[in-house]
Design a protein around this motif. Structure first.
Motif, PDB file in Angstrom:
ATOM      1  N   GLN A 264       0.808  -1.213   0.000  1.00  0.00           N
ATOM      2  CA  GLN A 264       0.000   0.000   0.000  1.00  0.00           C
ATOM      3  C   GLN A 264       0.845   1.268   0.000  1.00  0.00           C
ATOM      4  O   GLN A 264       0.343   2.333  -0.320  1.00  0.00           O
ATOM      5  N   ALA A 265       2.104   1.152   0.344  1.00  0.00           N
ATOM      6  CA  ALA A 265       2.975   2.319   0.397  1.00  0.00           C
ATOM      7  C   ALA A 265       3.502   2.650  -0.991  1.00  0.00           C
ATOM      8  O   ALA A 265       4.083   1.792  -1.665  1.00  0.00           O
ATOM      9  N   GLN A 266       3.347   3.886  -1.399  1.00  0.00           N
ATOM     10  CA  GLN A 266       3.741   4.236  -2.769  1.00  0.00           C
ATOM     11  C   GLN A 266       5.241   4.130  -2.977  1.00  0.00           C
ATOM     12  O   GLN A 266       5.677   3.874  -4.109  1.00  0.00           O
ATOM     13  N   TYR A 267       6.044   4.288  -1.915  1.00  0.00           N
ATOM     14  CA  TYR A 267       7.485   4.192  -2.110  1.00  0.00           C
ATOM     15  C   TYR A 267       7.921   2.776  -2.476  1.00  0.00           C
ATOM     16  O   TYR A 267       9.046   2.557  -2.922  1.00  0.00           O
ATOM     17  N   GLU A 268       7.028   1.800  -2.290  1.00  0.00           N
ATOM     18  CA  GLU A 268       7.342   0.418  -2.643  1.00  0.00           C
ATOM     19  C   GLU A 268       7.272   0.174  -4.153  1.00  0.00           C
ATOM     20  O   GLU A 268       7.735  -0.840  -4.644  1.00  0.00           O
ATOM     21  N   TYR A 269       6.662   1.091  -4.881  1.00  0.00           N
ATOM     22  CA  TYR A 269       6.429   0.890  -6.310  1.00  0.00           C
ATOM     23  C   TYR A 269       7.521   1.548  -7.143  1.00  0.00           C
ATOM     24  O   TYR A 269       7.898   2.689  -6.895  1.00  0.00           O
ATOM     25  N   ASN A 270       7.979   0.821  -8.133  1.00  0.00           N
ATOM     26  CA  ASN A 270       9.107   1.274  -8.934  1.00  0.00           C
ATOM     27  C   ASN A 270       8.696   1.928 -10.245  1.00  0.00           C
ATOM     28  O   ASN A 270       9.453   2.724 -10.805  1.00  0.00           O
ATOM     29  N   TYR A 271       7.533   1.571 -10.745  1.00  0.00           N
ATOM     30  CA  TYR A 271       7.103   2.033 -12.059  1.00  0.00           C
ATOM     31  C   TYR A 271       5.741   2.695 -11.945  1.00  0.00           C
ATOM     32  O   TYR A 271       4.848   2.182 -11.268  1.00  0.00           O
ATOM     33  N   TRP A 272       5.621   3.819 -12.669  1.00  0.00           N
ATOM     34  CA  TRP A 272       4.409   4.630 -12.580  1.00  0.00           C
ATOM     35  C   TRP A 272       3.940   5.047 -13.961  1.00  0.00           C
ATOM     36  O   TRP A 272       4.759   5.305 -14.858  1.00  0.00           O
ATOM     37  N   GLY A 273       2.627   5.144 -14.115  1.00  0.00           N
ATOM     38  CA  GLY A 273       2.059   5.721 -15.312  1.00  0.00           C
ATOM     39  C   GLY A 273       2.010   7.236 -15.214  1.00  0.00           C
ATOM     40  O   GLY A 273       2.394   7.821 -14.195  1.00  0.00           O
ATOM     41  N   GLN A 274       1.499   7.856 -16.252  1.00  0.00           N
ATOM     42  CA  GLN A 274       1.464   9.327 -16.309  1.00  0.00           C
ATOM     43  C   GLN A 274       0.222   9.903 -15.638  1.00  0.00           C
ATOM     44  O   GLN A 274       0.145  11.106 -15.400  1.00  0.00           O
ATOM     45  N   GLY A 275      -0.738   9.044 -15.357  1.00  0.00           N
ATOM     46  CA  GLY A 275      -1.950   9.492 -14.670  1.00  0.00           C
ATOM     47  C   GLY A 275      -3.093   9.799 -15.623  1.00  0.00           C
ATOM     48  O   GLY A 275      -2.888  10.139 -16.786  1.00  0.00           O
ATOM     49  N   THR A 276      -4.296   9.667 -15.104  1.00  0.00           N
ATOM     50  CA  THR A 276      -5.501  10.016 -15.861  1.00  0.00           C
ATOM     51  C   THR A 276      -6.441  10.771 -14.924  1.00  0.00           C
ATOM     52  O   THR A 276      -6.623  10.391 -13.765  1.00  0.00           O
ATOM     53  N   GLN A 277      -7.018  11.848 -15.423  1.00  0.00           N
ATOM     54  CA  GLN A 277      -7.850  12.721 -14.588  1.00  0.00           C
ATOM     55  C   GLN A 277      -9.258  12.152 -14.472  1.00  0.00           C
ATOM     56  O   GLN A 277      -9.893  11.797 -15.477  1.00  0.00           O
ATOM     57  N   VAL A 278      -9.747  12.097 -13.248  1.00  0.00           N
ATOM     58  CA  VAL A 278     -11.135  11.757 -12.969  1.00  0.00           C
ATOM     59  C   VAL A 278     -11.764  12.942 -12.253  1.00  0.00           C
ATOM     60  O   VAL A 278     -11.251  13.390 -11.223  1.00  0.00           O
ATOM     61  N   THR A 279     -12.855  13.450 -12.813  1.00  0.00           N
ATOM     62  CA  THR A 279     -13.558  14.573 -12.211  1.00  0.00           C
ATOM     63  C   THR A 279     -15.014  14.175 -11.987  1.00  0.00           C
ATOM     64  O   THR A 279     -15.688  13.743 -12.921  1.00  0.00           O
ATOM     65  N   VAL A 280     -15.463  14.303 -10.743  1.00  0.00           N
ATOM     66  CA  VAL A 280     -16.829  13.942 -10.386  1.00  0.00           C
ATOM     67  C   VAL A 280     -17.561  15.214  -9.997  1.00  0.00           C
ATOM     68  O   VAL A 280     -17.188  15.886  -9.039  1.00  0.00           O
ATOM     69  N   SER A 281     -18.594  15.531 -10.745  1.00  0.00           N
ATOM     70  CA  SER A 281     -19.362  16.746 -10.482  1.00  0.00           C
ATOM     71  C   SER A 281     -20.528  16.439  -9.542  1.00  0.00           C
ATOM     72  O   SER A 281     -21.111  15.365  -9.585  1.00  0.00           O
ATOM     73  N   SER A 282     -20.868  17.422  -8.746  1.00  0.00           N
ATOM     74  CA  SER A 282     -21.959  17.228  -7.774  1.00  0.00           C
ATOM     75  C   SER A 282     -23.305  17.609  -8.378  1.00  0.00           C
ATOM     76  O   SER A 282     -23.386  18.173  -9.447  1.00  0.00           O
TER      77      SER A 282
END
Length: 123
Positions: free
Chosen positions: A105-123
């Motif tokens: 669960q700790a992010q420092y344990e992970y060696n490889y990462w993607g660039q990310g994708t935005q999720v926006t939830v409107s109310s």
């Protein structure tokens, strides 16, 4: 070396659903535990979910339990995050990550990462 590419983010109304995908390069995908993390604007990146190498074990942040499901298809080198009953507080950039060995669960344990994708939830 593993390269990760996320997709599936977007804008959705509260209560809606999205499925994120993370495609991995390479022929040893099953050697890697996979995780999803998210970072809201101005906040630190936090753990969302993780899955073991063959999918037998999954782990979730308390706030997403019962709403999000992590899964993987090793034949397709892809990990998924099904997000249901979305809330405005789920708005963030979502990242997938990979590490050899057991899921963590700790992010420092992970060696490889993607660039990310935005999720926006409107109310």
């Amino acid at each position: 070396q593993v390269q990760l590419v996320e997709s599936g983010g977007g804008l959705v109304q509260a209560g809606g659903s999205l499925r994120l995908s993370c495609a991995a390069s390479g022929r040893t995908f099953s050697s890697y535990a996979m995780g999803w993390f998210r970072q809201a604007s101005g906040k630190e990146r936090l753990f969302v979910a993780a899955i073991s190498r063959y999918g037998a074990s999954t782990y979730y942040q308390d706030s997403v339990k019962g709403r999000f499901t992590i899964s993987r298809d090793n034949a397709k080198n892809t990990v998924y995050l099904q997000m249901n009953s979305l809330k405005p507080e789920d708005t963030a950039v979502y990242y997938c990550a990979a590490r050899r060995g057991v899921a963590e669960q700790a992010q420092y344990e992970y060696n490889y990462w993607g660039q990310g994708t935005q999720v926006t939830v409107s109310s």
